[in-house]
Design a protein around this motif. Sequence first.
Motif, mmCIF file in Angstrom:
data_model
loop_
_atom_site.group_PDB
_atom_site.id
_atom_site.type_symbol
_atom_site.label_atom_id
_atom_site.label_comp_id
_atom_site.label_asym_id
_atom_site.label_seq_id
_atom_site.Cartn_x
_atom_site.Cartn_y
_atom_site.Cartn_z
ATOM 1 N N LEU A 102 0.827 -1.207 0.000
ATOM 2 C CA LEU A 102 0.000 0.000 0.000
ATOM 3 C C LEU A 102 0.862 1.259 0.000
ATOM 4 O O LEU A 102 0.546 2.246 -0.663
ATOM 5 C CB LEU A 102 -0.935 -0.022 1.213
ATOM 6 N N ALA A 103 1.966 1.243 0.731
ATOM 7 C CA ALA A 103 2.867 2.394 0.744
ATOM 8 C C ALA A 103 3.485 2.602 -0.632
ATOM 9 O O ALA A 103 3.650 3.741 -1.086
ATOM 10 C CB ALA A 103 3.956 2.201 1.802
ATOM 11 N N LEU A 104 3.825 1.522 -1.308
ATOM 12 C CA LEU A 104 4.386 1.630 -2.649
ATOM 13 C C LEU A 104 3.402 2.271 -3.624
ATOM 14 O O LEU A 104 3.799 2.908 -4.593
ATOM 15 C CB LEU A 104 4.794 0.244 -3.165
ATOM 16 N N ALA A 105 2.106 2.101 -3.359
ATOM 17 C CA ALA A 105 1.073 2.684 -4.212
ATOM 18 C C ALA A 105 0.756 4.128 -3.833
ATOM 19 O O ALA A 105 -0.120 4.748 -4.436
ATOM 20 C CB ALA A 105 -0.196 1.835 -4.145
ATOM 21 N N GLY A 106 1.435 4.657 -2.827
ATOM 22 C CA GLY A 106 1.269 6.053 -2.465
ATOM 23 C C GLY A 106 0.392 6.329 -1.272
ATOM 24 O O GLY A 106 0.211 7.486 -0.883
ATOM 25 N N HIS A 107 -0.190 5.300 -0.662
ATOM 26 C CA HIS A 107 -1.033 5.509 0.514
ATOM 27 C C HIS A 107 -0.159 5.809 1.738
ATOM 28 O O HIS A 107 0.991 5.358 1.828
ATOM 29 C CB HIS A 107 -1.893 4.269 0.776
ATOM 30 N N LYS A 108 -0.703 6.553 2.666
ATOM 31 C CA LYS A 108 0.004 6.851 3.913
ATOM 32 C C LYS A 108 -0.154 5.657 4.852
ATOM 33 O O LYS A 108 -1.273 5.325 5.262
ATOM 34 C CB LYS A 108 -0.560 8.112 4.567
#
Length: 321
Positions: free
Chosen positions: A33-39
């Motif tokens: 999820l972080a790799l996809a830009g989510h915090k």
Amino acid sequence: MNTATAQDPSQSSLLSIAVMGAGAVGCYFGAMLALAGHKVTLIGRQAHVEAIKQHGLRLQTAERDIHVPMGASTDASAVRGADVVLFCVKSTDTEAVAGQIKPYLSPDTLVLTLQNGVDNDERASAVLGAGHPVAAAVVYVATAMAGPGHVRHYGRGELLIAPGVRSDQVARQFTAAGIPTQVSGNVRGALWSKLVINCAYNALSALTQMPYGWLVEQSGVNPLIDEIIDECLAVARADGIGLPDNLRAAVHGLPQTMPGQHSSTAQDLARGKLTEIEHLNGYVVQRARARSIATPVNNTLLVLVQLAQTPRARTAAQAAH
């Protein structure tokens, strides 16, 4: 090995996600999820958190070995402001940890239970109350912690989640992040299907400290697995749980997809941790007793794992002090 940079999805698609109990499962999904830009904020043990703060989370898969920057904390208050809490603590800690995060949850925060066992969502909801939405998730992933701040991924990575507040949004955003996610009205049946698989392999892998592929090559193991399945199916039928007709084939097919995987129970036992056996084979035994059904094989596995974990857990606790 390098440090990953996040993608740049539209701002309207970004979610704030807290991972409560950031072990292998939570770290893998948090990294994706972080790799996809989510915090993303991982909440876990001190050594784990310090490693992530210094270097980011190391994500090691068959295709890549990278460090993923993200937030990390040891404090339950770090769930404050999250749109979604991935609730990844051990089943034995469900009520206690739900109580810890309750004061910091927003009314529309979705608590998504990514845990072994079939009743964690109900138990968490009983603590959090009607004002806090909780949805169960079925997790299909093979992961393990290789050290502080270091998660290894061995295969799969899908989720099945129950309908609820934010469920459709979560499914869309998680799928876009490389986590195939579906919303299903039969999550209970899917949780039970996974429970049967866990009952068949977790204790045997733990007691032998061997992976699934090795287990099924040993004489007598496959007939024993059939006995475990028979007991689980009898309890499920008595509880009115609908299970797929091909479940037995799915159970026997697992070692072909994860031949080198040690069960989470095996990993806990090897590290001197208390296992979740009471919420796996132990749950089947508990429901069987309520229905006056005999489950001697599941009960034997329950007792053997309980006996095996006791001296290891005591030694680990003494070493920690």
